[in-house]
Design an enzyme around this catalytic site. Structure first.
Site, PDB file in Angstrom:
ATOM      1  N   VAL A 116       0.838  -1.202   0.000  1.00 37.69           N
ATOM      2  CA  VAL A 116       0.000   0.000   0.000  1.00 37.69           C
ATOM      3  C   VAL A 116       0.874   1.253   0.000  1.00 37.69           C
ATOM      4  O   VAL A 116       0.557   2.253  -0.660  1.00 37.69           O
ATOM      5  CB  VAL A 116      -0.951   0.005   1.217  1.00 37.69           C
ATOM      6  CG1 VAL A 116      -1.761   1.299   1.268  1.00 37.69           C
ATOM      7  CG2 VAL A 116      -1.887  -1.198   1.171  1.00 37.69           C
ATOM      8  N   CYS A 117       1.993   1.190   0.719  1.00 38.24           N
ATOM      9  CA  CYS A 117       2.838   2.379   0.904  1.00 38.24           C
ATOM     10  C   CYS A 117       3.263   3.064  -0.398  1.00 38.24           C
ATOM     11  O   CYS A 117       3.150   4.292  -0.507  1.00 38.24           O
ATOM     12  CB  CYS A 117       4.062   2.032   1.746  1.00 38.24           C
ATOM     13  SG  CYS A 117       3.660   1.514   3.428  1.00 38.24           S
TER      14      CYS A 117
END
Length: 199
Positions: free
Chosen positions: A52-53
């Site tokens: 996700v980062c």
């Protein structure tokens, strides 16, 4: 090195810090208080080389010009080393990397910054905390997500615009979902009726 209160709330002074950051493929010492007279979007993310980062980090970079036009600096922070940041920046986006970013990534290897901003979880990584700090160093907005879902860059930009509007128009407040150009209201029992009558 870090200084600041143990319990942070909106309206308080943001804890200052000095740390190594990676920007433009170089290691640089970054001190938060050196960015005085600017708004700051300070966001924490769990770890480099995750999933996700990179979607959040690159989304902030893609919108960097919009933040810059609002006299705002963006800073990303994780508990990884500056060497990990650099390696991730040198990995292209198609391979899950970041490529070139328009703002610095800060190394919080000692976890002091994450602890000062109360985003460090029991596993020793930062939750997805985000803080908007005004030019006086005051926290105007904060939000913390759990690890599994990302944040909205568009909503961050909208909130920043609302903060700047009410700071430059102290007799007005911004209603829900306000965007630049929308009606505001006067926080007065009588005058606010003008807004509600037109809504």
């Amino acid at each position: 090195m870090i200084s600041g209160p143990n319990c942070l709330r909106v309206g308080q002074l943001a804890p200052d810090f000095s740390a190594t950051a990676v920007y433009d493929q170089e290691f640089k010492t970054l001190k938060l208080s050196d960015l005085k007279n600017k708004y700051i979007v300070l966001f924490f993310y769990p770890l480099d080389f995750t999933f996700v980062c990179p979607t959040e980090i690159t989304a902030f970079s893609d919108k960097y010009n919009a933040f810059s036009e609002l006299n705002t600096e963006v800073l990303g922070v994780s508990v990884d080393s500056e060497y990990s940041h650099l390696a991730w920046l040198q990995t292209d986006r198609e391979s899950g990397g970041l490529g070139d970013l328009s703002y610095p990534l800060v190394s919080d290897l000692k976890k002091e910054i994450s602890a000062a901003y109360n985003v460090l979880n029991s596993d020793g990584v930062a939750l997805r905390g985000l803080f908007i700090i005004d030019p006086k160093g005051i926290i105007q907005y904060s939000t913390i997500n759990n690890l599994e879902f990302g944040r909205s860059v568009e909503e961050t930009l909208r909130v920043l615009q609302a903060i700047q509007y009410v700071q430059s128009h102290p007799d007005e407040v911004c209603p829900a979902n306000w965007k630049p150009g929308d009606k505001t209201m006067n926080p007065d029992p009588i005058k606010s009726k003008n807004y509600f009558a037109a809504a």
